[in-house]
Design an enzyme around this catalytic site. Sequence first.
Site, PDB file in Angstrom:
ATOM      1  N   GLY A  85      56.946 -13.525  13.039  1.00 41.73           N
ATOM      2  CA  GLY A  85      57.590 -14.825  13.049  1.00 41.73           C
ATOM      3  C   GLY A  85      57.717 -15.327  11.628  1.00 41.73           C
ATOM      4  O   GLY A  85      57.976 -14.559  10.729  1.00 41.73           O
ATOM      5  N   SER A  86      57.521 -16.626  11.425  1.00 48.05           N
ATOM      6  CA  SER A  86      57.493 -17.199  10.083  1.00 48.05           C
ATOM      7  C   SER A  86      57.798 -18.680  10.150  1.00 48.05           C
ATOM      8  O   SER A  86      58.431 -19.164  11.097  1.00 48.05           O
ATOM      9  CB  SER A  86      58.510 -16.553   9.129  1.00 48.05           C
ATOM     10  N   ASN A  87      57.363 -19.386   9.117  1.00 51.49           N
ATOM     11  CA  ASN A  87      57.838 -20.732   8.811  1.00 51.49           C
ATOM     12  C   ASN A  87      58.423 -20.712   7.407  1.00 51.49           C
ATOM     13  O   ASN A  87      57.964 -19.954   6.552  1.00 51.49           O
ATOM     14  CB  ASN A  87      56.696 -21.759   8.798  1.00 51.49           C
TER      15      ASN A  87
ATOM     16  N   ASN B 295      61.210 -20.100  13.726  1.00 54.36           N
ATOM     17  CA  ASN B 295      61.586 -19.054  14.687  1.00 54.36           C
ATOM     18  C   ASN B 295      62.269 -19.538  15.946  1.00 54.36           C
ATOM     19  O   ASN B 295      62.570 -18.730  16.831  1.00 54.36           O
ATOM     20  CB  ASN B 295      60.395 -18.167  15.073  1.00 54.36           C
TER      21      ASN B 295
ATOM     22  N   ARG C 299      55.023 -24.844  17.563  1.00 55.84           N
ATOM     23  CA  ARG C 299      55.026 -24.628  16.113  1.00 55.84           C
ATOM     24  C   ARG C 299      56.240 -25.295  15.477  1.00 55.84           C
ATOM     25  O   ARG C 299      56.133 -25.913  14.409  1.00 55.84           O
ATOM     26  CB  ARG C 299      54.961 -23.140  15.794  1.00 55.84           C
TER      27      ARG C 299
END
Length: 804
Positions: free
Chosen positions: A244-246, A516, A545
């Site tokens: 995933g990621s931010n 995401n 999130r």
Amino acid sequence: MRTRPRRTVVAAVALFAAVGTLPAAAAQDRHQEQRHPSHGGLSATIRYTEYGIPHILAKDYADLGFGTGWAQAADQVCTLADGFVTVRGERARYFGADAAPDSALSSATKNVSSDLYFRGVREAGTVEKLMAQPAPLGPSRDVKELMRGFAAGYNTWLEKNRITDPACSGAAWVRPVSVEDVAARNFALAVLGGQGRAVDGITAAQPPASATPSTGTPPARTPDAQDTARAARELFAADSADMGSNAVAFSGATTANGRGLLLGNPHYPWQGGRRFWQSQQTIPGELNVSGGSLLGSATISIGHNARVAWSHTVATGVTLNLHQLTLDPADPTTYLVDGRPERMTERRVTVAVKGGEPVTKTQWWTRYGPVVTSLGAALPLPWTTTTAYALGDPNATNLRGSDTALGFSKARSTKDVLDALKRTQGLPWVNTIAADSRGHTLFTQSQVLPRITDELAQRCSTPLGRVTYPASGVAILDGSRGDCALGSDPDAVQPGILGPSRMPVLQDAPYAENSNDSAWLANAERPLTGYERIFGTVNTQRSLRTRGAVQDVSAMAERGRLTVRDLQAQQFANRVPAGDLVAADAAKACAALPGGTATGSDGKAVDVGAACGVLAAWDRTADTGSRGALLFDRLWRKLPVSQLWKVPFSAADPVGTPNTLNTDAPAFATALADTVAELRAAGIALDSPLGEHQFVVRNGKRIAVPGGTESLGVWNKVEPVWNPAGGGYTEVSTGSSYIQAVGWDGGRCPVARTLLTYSQSSNPDSPHFSDQTRLFSAERWVTSRFCEKDILSSPALRVVRVRS
């Protein structure tokens, strides 16, 4: 204005010359090391600073690739070698047919299926054909030179160094590599969301045997539309758990000095071949960039230069499609298009097997792509006497990702980043978020997607596709009609993909953020809409999130006067949005249980009274010292999603809904009882600090790990592995990886702080096996040494000159 670039080039060339003479002048106090493997044409200077970060200085792209290949091998030779075994289709030969491969390069569940696929790619000359295409369809000359140099650097390191990593020391499978091997690894990463997702289904696909009374074999059942749609939706949603990621970019309107800021927090596997590796790459007058590269890549994947910083998040775009084939009743390997028969193409592949006979299988290919019989165990696509499914993957003709990365590395503004995306169209499965020194921001979901428009899906979907496309974005088109081919966009680099003009783009918003979910709420005040369903959804529930991230970054933007320190604080705030939403209600409901007891799922009464106070006192963070975080984490995982909320999702309030824990549901008390019983059985106190039971072990020592799991909504995401007998969460499978907080202060050097959570090397004998992991535990950062004066003043400076 005309003379400034010239002065920059002249200064850079002078610096290159100065550094070239540095070893002679600094042999005593800079721990100089000379490497003279053999006389030849390639060379580079590698300056190592704190935490083993190499700054690679070269005169051209081939030399830069050489230095990069050498330095990556020094840190990650076993992991790299394992990946090269994969893309050569030799896993079964060395490790056995039935063992599970590292999932870094495909979803294959067994070595033999991985080999059948990658050996087929190799024997078909797929990568070589892509390499031979002129740019922009194929890689540019600069990228080819980088790959050539990388292979030479890796090979030279192997030739001149003894491997100390026990994972591959003395192993026969650690061998020199070719340029094709390096390119094949890039190809594997490109198709990860398409053919790579379906390796088992491609290699297992075989024509059906006719059902006869003598065999008694029943015909394969047509897939249920609702079951298939549900499985497809879950399959693509599952990407956020594995990767995933931010990332967030702040514009000059929100910062203390009117310049941009970027915080990148990608979530990638902590082990195996999809790790990042950190470096700086410099060709004086041509290129100067720092950041993290996916292993085996000769370019910077996520990083910054003097004027621009960028990061990526895994996107919601569906990188594949299916064509449902109508088969010739007399021959299941012949399909009909506009009433005319077409024979499938056979790709017969043989792979060697350790301790056994070679395995030979035939793969079946069509004008649309390979026949596939599943997209994982939960999504079967049976090949019957009347129907088969062909997988379309536009990234199977895409080796442009390195050119996109190189374009970013040389960019001077967010506009240049967007131009590089339009020019190369090389990113297969990620969004891009960027900021620059002039205060501009960018979010774009510019990825290589099959040209599935909503109009095409409406016109050409099969009955199965009419359910799967709206539900999941997976298009299943009628392969018997020629007018259901994907077609071309006039601005697309290659046929059959969506062109740049269709990509969701948000420029110069006060903040641009992604965690995401789809592009819709990259900025909650400026929502993006109007894109095709294959990109993702609008007006649908966001993850916790995303909700927590939007709350945090929008509040930061409104507060203003932001600096890099604010980015650092956000990374390690470790706020648990799920806790803010429900912990107080959970504590009250716990305290209201008669007699302080609840009945577990096994029917036994459990004294849960002590848990009530722990939940009430918890600080709602996932810091290593947080008491109650572990209790809440284990409780949260046991609460059924279907009974979680009293207030449902509303598109009118996508950040605030759903909310209010449904403590009236019997499932709450049951989950609480099970959680308390689980922790007590493991000998874990309900109020233990999180770090005592969420840790990794490196060289026999525990290192506490901050952060929390996906469903809790923590920005600093980690996905730990539960092992109660070992003390709790005793390893991290995936999570925060190469983190960077970047800004500018008007000087010549960017203001950058970085952190590689799992450290540079996977070799337990390396001094850089866990040094940055200890920093991550302590929530500390590495100050980036980007400018020459900072590199050369490093107290840890070690200079290595490498030559072929």
